[in-house]
Design a protein around this motif. Structure first.
Motif, short mmCIF file in Angstrom:
data_model
loop_
_atom_site.label_atom_id
_atom_site.label_comp_id
_atom_site.label_asym_id
_atom_site.label_seq_id
_atom_site.Cartn_x
_atom_site.Cartn_y
_atom_site.Cartn_z
N LEU A 132 0.83 -1.22 0.00
CA LEU A 132 0.00 0.00 0.00
C LEU A 132 0.86 1.26 0.00
CD1 LEU A 132 -2.74 -1.15 2.53
CD2 LEU A 132 -3.11 -0.61 0.10
N GLU A 133 2.01 1.19 0.68
CA GLU A 133 2.95 2.31 0.63
C GLU A 133 3.46 2.52 -0.79
OE1 GLU A 133 5.76 3.34 4.16
OE2 GLU A 133 5.79 1.18 3.89
N GLU A 134 3.87 1.43 -1.44
CA GLU A 134 4.43 1.52 -2.77
C GLU A 134 3.42 2.05 -3.78
OE1 GLU A 134 5.74 -2.46 -3.37
OE2 GLU A 134 7.66 -2.15 -2.35
N ARG A 135 2.12 1.81 -3.51
CA ARG A 135 1.08 2.28 -4.42
C ARG A 135 0.56 3.67 -4.04
NH1 ARG A 135 1.52 -2.91 -4.43
NH2 ARG A 135 0.88 -4.18 -6.23
N GLY A 136 1.12 4.25 -2.99
CA GLY A 136 0.79 5.62 -2.63
C GLY A 136 -0.46 5.79 -1.80
N PHE A 137 -0.98 4.71 -1.17
CA PHE A 137 -2.20 4.82 -0.37
C PHE A 137 -1.91 5.04 1.12
CE2 PHE A 137 -3.58 2.55 -4.14
CZ PHE A 137 -4.78 3.18 -4.43
N LEU A 138 -0.75 4.59 1.58
CA LEU A 138 -0.38 4.70 2.99
C LEU A 138 0.98 5.36 3.12
CD1 LEU A 138 -1.12 1.36 4.92
CD2 LEU A 138 -2.20 3.58 5.26
N ARG A 139 1.20 5.96 4.30
CA ARG A 139 2.52 6.48 4.63
C ARG A 139 2.84 6.09 6.05
NH1 ARG A 139 1.70 11.78 4.14
NH2 ARG A 139 2.28 11.82 1.93
N ARG A 140 4.04 5.54 6.25
CA ARG A 140 4.50 5.24 7.61
C ARG A 140 5.35 6.41 8.12
NH1 ARG A 140 5.95 -1.20 7.59
NH2 ARG A 140 6.44 -0.83 5.41
N MET A 141 5.06 6.85 9.33
CA MET A 141 5.82 7.96 9.93
C MET A 141 6.79 7.38 10.95
SD MET A 141 2.71 10.70 10.37
CE MET A 141 1.52 9.41 10.83
N GLU A 142 8.05 7.73 10.80
CA GLU A 142 9.11 7.14 11.60
C GLU A 142 9.04 7.59 13.06
OE1 GLU A 142 12.84 8.00 9.85
OE2 GLU A 142 12.43 6.88 7.99
N ARG A 199 2.32 3.00 15.99
CA ARG A 199 1.10 2.91 15.16
C ARG A 199 1.04 4.07 14.16
NH1 ARG A 199 -4.03 0.90 18.82
NH2 ARG A 199 -2.92 -0.62 20.09
N ALA A 200 2.19 4.47 13.63
CA ALA A 200 2.25 5.68 12.81
C ALA A 200 1.92 5.37 11.36
CB ALA A 200 3.64 6.31 12.92
N LEU A 201 0.64 5.25 11.06
CA LEU A 201 0.17 5.01 9.71
C LEU A 201 -0.76 6.14 9.30
CD1 LEU A 201 -0.66 1.19 9.83
CD2 LEU A 201 1.32 2.26 8.74
N GLU A 202 -0.52 6.71 8.16
CA GLU A 202 -1.36 7.79 7.66
C GLU A 202 -1.97 7.40 6.31
OE1 GLU A 202 -0.96 12.48 6.23
OE2 GLU A 202 0.82 11.33 6.80
N ILE A 203 -3.27 7.55 6.20
CA ILE A 203 -3.95 7.32 4.93
C ILE A 203 -3.66 8.51 4.01
CG2 ILE A 203 -6.15 7.00 3.75
CD1 ILE A 203 -5.56 4.64 5.44
#
Length: 246
Positions: free
Chosen positions: A48-58, A62-66
């Motif tokens: 999902l990150e690679e497809r641009g739907f999710l972003r993980r925050m370092e 639980r750092a997931l952003e839609i």
């Protein structure tokens, strides 16, 4: 196009954030998608990150952003909300469709969903046949392409092989199946691998390490385990899934 599991996970995270303001834990995501391990969730999140739907925050729990939601996805992919619904969507053994089985290298898995028209896929080279019995031949050059659901493929290089023989039937691998292999030159004991014996014969077996020796173990009691010196066996890849036509 997202796979069904990618869509289910994205929607689950979206609903949880909308309700509570906090993304779900990996255990909660695993349970919600009826997966056996968190490694499957890691793969879905990466996709999902690679497809641009999710972003993980370092450096945040639980750092997931839609980032975005799929357009009109609800009309084309309706997630299965229960185990029984998911089972009803799996193809019958007597049908004429194909099924995809997601496996880890230990061979655990069962048909999860059918390949549907328009589902996102990638081409993986079919490079020959592999014996799930007595080794018959080494890997060949590419002979065709196999369309594989993109959710089955992660990072790394992959290839496909047509299975000949029945020695891995108790691991759910049948004669005529197409196995999807991730290229690797090492594997853990207990994983199902493509093994090259004496630089000449390739076989699909479960790897067992026994001191300085390597055992290639069948998943059918009719076949004996074969024992080799470690220098006679080279790992060529690890099993990640299979495709079966009916």
């Amino acid at each position: 196009m997202l796979t069904r599991k990618q869509y289910e996970l994205l929607m689950f995270i979206h609903e949880r954030v909308r309700e509570s303001g906090v993304p779900p834990s990996f255990d909660e995501m695993k349970d919600a998608l009826d997966l056996k391990s968190k490694s499957g969730i890691h793969r879905l999140i990466t996709a999902l990150e690679e497809r641009g739907f999710l972003r993980r925050m370092e450096k945040r729990a639980r750092a997931l952003e839609i980032v975005k939601l799929p357009d009109n996805m609800a009309e084309t992919l309706r997630p299965a909300t229960t185990r029984s619904q998911a089972q009803r969507m799996s193809p019958s053994r007597h049908g004429r469709s194909g099924s995809v089985t997601n496996l880890d290298a230990r061979g655990a898995g069962s048909p999860r969903r059918s390949i549907s028209e328009g589902e996102g896929s990638v081409n993986v080279p079919l490079v020959g046949r592999i014996a799930a019995g007595t080794p018959i031949e080494a890997l060949q050059n590419k002979v065709a392409d196999v369309a594989v659901p993109s959710g089955m493929i992660g990072r790394g290089e992959y290839y496909a092989l047509e299975v000949t023989g029945d020695s891995m039937i108790n691991a759910g691998i049948l004669d005529g199946d197409t196995v999807i292999i991730q290229e690797a030159d090492t594997a853990n004991s207990g994983e199902i691998i493509v093994a090259l014996v004496d630089n000449n014969e390739a076989t699909l077996k479960r790897l067992r390490r026994r001191g300085d020796s390597i055992a290639l173990e069948a998943a059918n009691p009719a076949y004996e385990t074969r024992l080799f010196g470690a220098d006679r066996v080279r790992v060529q890849g690890k099993l990640v899934g299979l495709i079966r036509r009916y």
